[in-house]
Motif scaffolding. Structure first.
Motif, PDB file in Angstrom:
ATOM      1  N   ILE A  23     -27.617   2.469   2.880  1.00 39.76           N
ATOM      2  CA  ILE A  23     -27.699   2.104   4.297  1.00 39.76           C
ATOM      3  C   ILE A  23     -28.294   3.225   5.136  1.00 39.76           C
ATOM      4  O   ILE A  23     -29.184   3.002   5.973  1.00 39.76           O
ATOM      5  CB  ILE A  23     -26.295   1.748   4.837  1.00 39.76           C
ATOM      6  CG1 ILE A  23     -25.766   0.484   4.168  1.00 39.76           C
ATOM      7  CG2 ILE A  23     -26.322   1.565   6.354  1.00 39.76           C
ATOM      8  CD1 ILE A  23     -24.302   0.215   4.449  1.00 39.76           C
ATOM      9  N   MET A  24     -27.830   4.469   4.920  1.00 38.10           N
ATOM     10  CA  MET A  24     -28.153   5.568   5.824  1.00 38.10           C
ATOM     11  C   MET A  24     -29.085   6.612   5.244  1.00 38.10           C
ATOM     12  O   MET A  24     -29.609   7.436   5.977  1.00 38.10           O
ATOM     13  CB  MET A  24     -26.856   6.270   6.259  1.00 38.10           C
ATOM     14  CG  MET A  24     -26.060   5.497   7.281  1.00 38.10           C
ATOM     15  SD  MET A  24     -24.338   6.036   7.322  1.00 38.10           S
ATOM     16  CE  MET A  24     -23.559   4.718   6.411  1.00 38.10           C
ATOM     17  N   GLY A  25     -29.253   6.622   3.938  1.00 37.19           N
ATOM     18  CA  GLY A  25     -30.005   7.687   3.302  1.00 37.19           C
ATOM     19  C   GLY A  25     -29.078   8.802   2.871  1.00 37.19           C
ATOM     20  O   GLY A  25     -28.066   9.081   3.537  1.00 37.19           O
TER      21      GLY A  25
ATOM     22  N   VAL B 187     -26.381  -1.250  13.943  1.00 37.18           N
ATOM     23  CA  VAL B 187     -26.410  -2.157  12.795  1.00 37.18           C
ATOM     24  C   VAL B 187     -25.939  -1.428  11.538  1.00 37.18           C
ATOM     25  O   VAL B 187     -25.149  -1.968  10.739  1.00 37.18           O
ATOM     26  CB  VAL B 187     -27.825  -2.744  12.600  1.00 37.18           C
ATOM     27  CG1 VAL B 187     -27.905  -3.542  11.291  1.00 37.18           C
ATOM     28  CG2 VAL B 187     -28.195  -3.636  13.784  1.00 37.18           C
ATOM     29  N   ASP B 188     -26.396  -0.206  11.336  1.00 38.35           N
ATOM     30  CA  ASP B 188     -25.923   0.582  10.187  1.00 38.35           C
ATOM     31  C   ASP B 188     -24.418   0.823  10.278  1.00 38.35           C
ATOM     32  O   ASP B 188     -23.712   0.832   9.262  1.00 38.35           O
ATOM     33  CB  ASP B 188     -26.653   1.919  10.127  1.00 38.35           C
ATOM     34  CG  ASP B 188     -28.080   1.779   9.614  1.00 38.35           C
ATOM     35  OD1 ASP B 188     -28.451   0.674   9.189  1.00 38.35           O
ATOM     36  OD2 ASP B 188     -28.817   2.790   9.650  1.00 38.35           O
ATOM     37  N   MET B 189     -23.927   1.040  11.475  1.00 38.94           N
ATOM     38  CA  MET B 189     -22.495   1.252  11.681  1.00 38.94           C
ATOM     39  C   MET B 189     -21.704   0.007  11.270  1.00 38.94           C
ATOM     40  O   MET B 189     -20.659   0.088  10.613  1.00 38.94           O
ATOM     41  CB  MET B 189     -22.271   1.586  13.161  1.00 38.94           C
ATOM     42  CG  MET B 189     -20.889   2.046  13.543  1.00 38.94           C
ATOM     43  SD  MET B 189     -20.935   2.583  15.295  1.00 38.94           S
ATOM     44  CE  MET B 189     -19.175   2.587  15.651  1.00 38.94           C
TER      45      MET B 189
ATOM     46  N   LEU C  54     -16.688   7.618   9.727  1.00 37.58           N
ATOM     47  CA  LEU C  54     -17.967   7.146  10.252  1.00 37.58           C
ATOM     48  C   LEU C  54     -18.239   7.928  11.530  1.00 37.58           C
ATOM     49  O   LEU C  54     -17.596   7.710  12.561  1.00 37.58           O
ATOM     50  CB  LEU C  54     -17.924   5.640  10.534  1.00 37.58           C
ATOM     51  CG  LEU C  54     -17.793   4.725   9.316  1.00 37.58           C
ATOM     52  CD1 LEU C  54     -17.911   3.264   9.730  1.00 37.58           C
ATOM     53  CD2 LEU C  54     -18.857   5.053   8.277  1.00 37.58           C
ATOM     54  N   SER C  55     -19.153   8.873  11.448  1.00 36.25           N
ATOM     55  CA  SER C  55     -19.456   9.781  12.548  1.00 36.25           C
ATOM     56  C   SER C  55     -20.609   9.217  13.374  1.00 36.25           C
ATOM     57  O   SER C  55     -21.690   8.945  12.844  1.00 36.25           O
ATOM     58  CB  SER C  55     -19.823  11.155  11.981  1.00 36.25           C
ATOM     59  OG  SER C  55     -20.228  12.030  13.003  1.00 36.25           O
TER      60      SER C  55
END
Length: 547
Positions: free
Chosen positions: A19-21, A56-58, A99-100
């Motif tokens: 999702i985030m890399g 959206v990633d969150m 989740l930062s």
């Protein structure tokens, strides 16, 4: 068949990475330390720190947490002030993921800047700067909240105690995710903006500000405050505010991590440019309480703020908060945030280096800033020497004359002891920064005296609005276990902060329990029937329904 825990955790980390890399999924103890260790609280372990770059990633990361039965902490700014920003040292039944959100820092001003939409990582000083161009200000301002604090974090924790006219940070308009009894995620859009029905579509549009003015509900009537001031004026036998007060709880407001908040819609207020700041000193606590009641009962607008600190807290702030004081006064909050981030990174590096410790950067900062010549205005230091108790009172310019007259009459009588003066611009700024520095001074003291100290023991105490006996009196058997103490707080709403440093060898958990138990009686640690808030609720696990 249920997937083994280790395998589920490994699968979750891979899902976060997709999702985030990989750059934004941290798993090593060294990389996660800045997110898991706070100034006062937080020292637990986590499976990973995931840093989503979009709403959206969150949302997708939350789904991974739920699917893999993980505890999730949504972390905006890791202040470590209340215990809600990171994991503690207790046992958890599942792995924890932080989740930062600081990468998601967008702000949208709506309705002619009378309201703001702040995304999950938007900071208070960014909102303050953005609104200043429109002659507006947010609910809270730097000086009443932690450096680097986010708007969403303030809403979730009902912050903003120094803002007497506005009260705790509050909104009924937010967009958040909740988990139902069956472990399913639901996106709840109560922003008052029509963004569609599909969650990812809604969140994408929200982040981009993709809506028409007709999609937005109108703002509330404009004013310089809320009805909170009327609430404080009532000298009732109940606290003005505390974390469990249902008056200030609504979904995201006071949610304290029970839901995942993506954005909040908050009121803004006309910027008060003409303000008068009075500095009051006395040796008798009753001679601060009496003016408080006199001012609350007076006609006209209430004060903007009224902040208390002891003379000893003043000294702690000027010695152990000097880096905060100097940086804010001469470089501004943005520079200080960067400096704090650098210091946190450096402490992480030093912690892993032989011969150094986890607070080496703090020690360096303390030493360097002790060499910086910084003259505190002489009238402030004079009052520090003369009086044990200090009150910083800020009122609108239109109330300057009436406030000065009221204080003059009060202290003119032989039955009252103390004095006051109206600050010039430099004195007002310096006094505000000293009061702000008190909030972190005990933490720095603890860091610099680890060889003699066991832990920080902190409280917020919500006194009754009609309490006259507001100053804590520690029993000797408790005072003997403390190395240092600082007292300060929001005086008009009677919320007082206590920062204690326990001596080496003292069990801080047992001491805190003893102090909490003692707080209710006339011989205890404070006035009777005070509401003590030792800390906020810890992380809430997804899959457990909201209460």
């Amino acid at each position: 068949m249920r997937t083994p825990r280790n395998q589920r955790s490994a699968e979750a980390v891979e899902a976060f990475t997709r999702i985030m890399g990989r750059k934004h999924v941290l798993t090593s103890a060294r990389a996660t330390a800045p997110f898991t260790t706070g100034d006062r609280f937080g020292a637990g372990e986590v499976l990973a720190v995931s840093r989503p770059g979009s709403l959206v990633d969150m949302w997708r990361a939350l789904q991974v947490c739920v699917d893999h039965d993980l505890i999730v902490i949504t972390q905006a700014a890791n202040t470590g002030l209340t215990g809600g920003s990171g994991p503690g040292d207790q046992d958890y039944d599942r792995d924890i993921v932080i989740l930062s959100t600081p990468r998601i820092d967008g702000i949208h001003l709506i309705n002619d800047a009378r309201e703001a939409i702040s995304l999950a990582g938007a900071t208070l000083f960014s909102l303050e700067e953005k609104l200043a161009a429109h002659g507006r200000e947010p609910h809270s301002v730097i000086g009443s909240s932690s450096i680097g604090a986010t708007v969403v974090g303030g809403i979730a924790n009902n912050s903003g105690g120094s803002q007497m006219r506005k009260g705790p940070a509050y909104t009924e308009q937010a967009i958040f995710a909740r988990v139902d009894e069956d472990g399913r995620i639901h996106l709840v859009n109560h922003l008052g903006i029509d963004l569609g029905t599909d969650p990812t579509h809604i969140l994408d549009r929200l982040e981009r500000g993709d809506w028409d003015a007709a999609d937005v509900t109108p703002p509330p009537p404009d004013s310089t405050g809320t009805d909170y001031a009327d609430h404080v004026r009532q000298l009732a036998d109940t606290p003005a505010r505390f974390n469990a007060d249902p008056t200030f709880l609504h979904e995201a407001s006071g949610g304290a991590g029970k839901i995942m908040v993506f954005a909040v819609r908050t009121r803004t207020f006309p910027l008060e440019k003409d303000k008068a700041t009075f500095y009051i000193g006395t040796d008798r606590p009753a001679d601060l309480e009496a003016p408080r009641r006199r001012i609350l009962a007076a006609d006209g607008p209430p004060p903007i703020s009224g902040e208390y600190m002891s003379a000893h807290a003043f000294d702690l702030a000027t010695e152990y908060g000097k880096d905060t004081y100097v940086s804010l006064k001469h470089a501004g909050s943005r520079t200080l945030v960067r400096m704090f981030a650098l210091k946190g990174w450096a402490n992480g590096v030093f912690a892993k280096s032989p011969g150094f410790g986890p607070s080496t950067a703090d020690a360096i900062s303390q030493k360097l800033f002790s060499l910086v010549p910084e003259k505190i205005p002489s009238r402030l230091t004079d009052y520090r020497d003369r009086f044990d108790h200090h009150l910083l009172l800020v009122v609108s310019g239109g109330e300057r004359a009436a406030t000065a007259q009221s204080l003059r009459e009060f202290f003119a009588g032989p039955e009252h002891e103390g004095d006051f003066f109206e600050c010039d611009a430099d004195e007002a700024q310096s006094a505000t920064l000293i009061r702000f520095g008190v909030a972190s001074a005990a933490s720095r003291y603890y860091v610099m005296h680890r060889a003699e100290a066991s832990a920080m023991v902190t409280f917020d105490v919500a006194l009754r609005r009609d309490d006259e006996d507001w100053l804590e009196r520690l029993p000797e058997e408790i005072a003997d276990q403390l190395l240092e103490s600082a007292y300060f707080g929001h005086f008009f709403c009677h919320v007082l902060h206590q920062d204690h440093v326990a001596k080496k060898g003292v069990d801080p958990v047992a001491l805190k329990k003893r102090m909490t138990q003692a707080a209710g009686g006339p011989r205890g640690c404070g006035p009777r029937r005070a509401q003590l808030r030792p800390d906020l609720p810890g992380p809430r696990a997804p899959g457990r329904p909201l209460p």
